[in-house]
Write a protein that holds these residues in place. Structure first.
Motif, PDB file in Angstrom:
ATOM      1  N   ARG A   1       1.278   3.303  13.123  1.00 44.86           N
ATOM      2  CA  ARG A   1       0.274   3.113  12.066  1.00 44.86           C
ATOM      3  C   ARG A   1      -1.061   2.741  12.693  1.00 44.86           C
TER       4      ARG A   1
ATOM      5  N   CYS B   1      -4.779   1.522  12.024  1.00 39.97           N
ATOM      6  CA  CYS B   1      -5.737   0.888  11.113  1.00 39.97           C
ATOM      7  C   CYS B   1      -7.035   0.666  11.868  1.00 39.97           C
TER       8      CYS B   1
ATOM      9  N   PHE C   1       0.461   7.364  10.921  1.00 40.43           N
ATOM     10  CA  PHE C   1      -0.240   7.203   9.646  1.00 40.43           C
ATOM     11  C   PHE C   1      -1.597   6.576   9.916  1.00 40.43           C
TER      12      PHE C   1
ATOM     13  N   SER D   1      -3.670   3.887   8.204  1.00 39.49           N
ATOM     14  CA  SER D   1      -3.260   2.854   7.255  1.00 39.49           C
ATOM     15  C   SER D   1      -4.379   1.850   7.028  1.00 39.49           C
TER      16      SER D   1
ATOM     17  N   ARG E   1      -5.141  -2.219   5.023  1.00 44.31           N
ATOM     18  CA  ARG E   1      -4.552  -3.401   4.398  1.00 44.31           C
ATOM     19  C   ARG E   1      -5.329  -3.694   3.114  1.00 44.31           C
TER      20      ARG E   1
ATOM     21  N   VAL F   1       0.052  -3.529   3.492  1.00 45.68           N
ATOM     22  CA  VAL F   1      -0.317  -2.330   4.234  1.00 45.68           C
ATOM     23  C   VAL F   1      -0.034  -1.099   3.382  1.00 45.68           C
ATOM     24  N   ARG F   2      -1.012  -0.214   3.312  1.00 38.73           N
ATOM     25  CA  ARG F   2      -0.853   1.043   2.577  1.00 38.73           C
ATOM     26  C   ARG F   2      -1.192   2.200   3.500  1.00 38.73           C
ATOM     27  N   ASN F   3      -0.310   3.205   3.523  1.00 40.37           N
ATOM     28  CA  ASN F   3      -0.580   4.407   4.303  1.00 40.37           C
ATOM     29  C   ASN F   3      -1.431   5.373   3.486  1.00 40.37           C
ATOM     30  N   ASP F   4      -2.474   5.897   4.100  1.00 43.65           N
ATOM     31  CA  ASP F   4      -3.351   6.865   3.451  1.00 43.65           C
ATOM     32  C   ASP F   4      -2.683   8.235   3.535  1.00 43.65           C
TER      33      ASP F   4
END
Length: 316
Positions: free
Chosen positions: A158, A160, A192, A194, A196, A201-204
């Motif tokens: 991930r 970010c 991913f 991602s 926050r 945490v959110r995956n785009d």
């Protein structure tokens, strides 16, 4: 989504002691795991044009136990092993992706004979952890996977852009890719982009974000010879698959749409060049109607097992 218990025709057994022998072996003869791995018959090998079907079961090791609206759906290890054995009993299922604890149970159960075996390598970025993006490699190592006779290892990557821990994960991923490649083992990289949001945490999953994550991930390590991509099915998959020449397996995730819609999206993506198959878990192991065997059979029916003539394709 509310989970339904296993349908009666799918249940292996409902005896609460049905896996007690695993505890006995682990207590009295822990070397039995290594012996089972050594005695296991290997998968006959990967073939161009024959898509593979791998069941994923490494979610609990990251503290991700939820499926749909049930926050602890995957917490019962006995039920999880039941469901995995149902899935693996289908001859169209080529193998498993699992954390060491689940892998060892399946080895002792003899459920991995003739199957592809992928170990889960980084589980340190626990779901909800304050430093979740510092996803350290706390699971299988490349050396351990070689000793098990595994086919490769998987790593969640991930990215970010607003979190400094991302570079640590990228560096660790590159080292793992190199370590696997030295042993001629597949590195299954799951990237991913991602963010926050509100502490989570959110995956785009936008098309452009998935493409960017591929560009970053496929450049990790000193060689890409043994690297695969593990990618979500998103909008405009034709553009996504145009971003890589690496063998790619599709992941399932925690579905937020109907099973029919999920299967239809998989079928369309499986028709694209470069897609080597499915590596999915919760969608099939915990279907809303409880029919694990049925969900697995439907997914298997989507796979392409026709070997094209590569010479003719190139000449065209």
């Amino acid at each position: 989504m509310t989970l339904t218990p296993l349908a009666s025709n799918n249940a292996l057994d409902d005896d609460p002691r049905r896996y007690a022998h695993l505890s006995t072996i682990r207590l009295e003869d822990p070397d039995a795991i290594a012996r089972a791995a050594k005695a296991r018959r290997r998968h006959p090998g990967l073939k161009y044009g024959k898509q593979n079907f791998i069941v994923a079961a490494d979610h609990p090791a990251r503290g991700a136990l939820a499926v749909g609206s049930d926050p602890v759906a995957m917490a019962d290890r006995r039920q999880l092993l039941d469901r995995l054995q149902i899935a693996l009993a289908n001859p169209a299922v080529d193998g498993v992706l699992a954390s060491p604890d689940i892998m060892d149970d399946l080895l002792l159960l003899g459920a991995l004979d003739g199957k592809l075996v992928f170990g889960s390598m980084n589980r340190g970025g626990l779901a909800g952890l304050v430093n979740e993006f510092d996803d350290r490699f706390t699971g299988h190592t490349a050396a351990a996977l070689e000793a098990l006779g595994a086919d490769g290892g998987k790593m969640l990557t991930r990215i970010c852009l607003g979190d400094p821990d991302t570079v640590v994960t990228l560096e660790a991923t590159a080292r793992a890719i190199d370590s696997l490649a030295e042993r001629k083992l597949i590195a299954m990289v799951e990237p991913f982009l991602s963010v926050r949001e509100n502490g989570r945490v959110r995956n785009d999953l936008s098309t452009d974000a998935v493409i960017k994550s591929i560009a970053i991930a496929e450049g990790l390590g000193s060689t890409s010879a043994y690297t695969w991509m593990k990618l979500p099915v998103v909008a405009n998959m034709e553009r996504v698959m145009a971003a890589t020449t690496m063998p790619t397996v599709l992941l399932g995730g925690d579905p937020d749409s109907s099973q029919d819609e999920v299967f239809a999206s998989w079928q369309a993506a499986l028709a694209l060049p470069g897609v080597q198959g499915l590596t999915v878990g919760r969608t099939l192991l915990y279907p809303a109607d409880g029919d694990v065997a049925g969900a697995v059979a439907t997914a298997a029916s989507l796979l392409n097992h026709t070997t094209p003539n590569r010479t003719e394709e190139v000449s065209e």
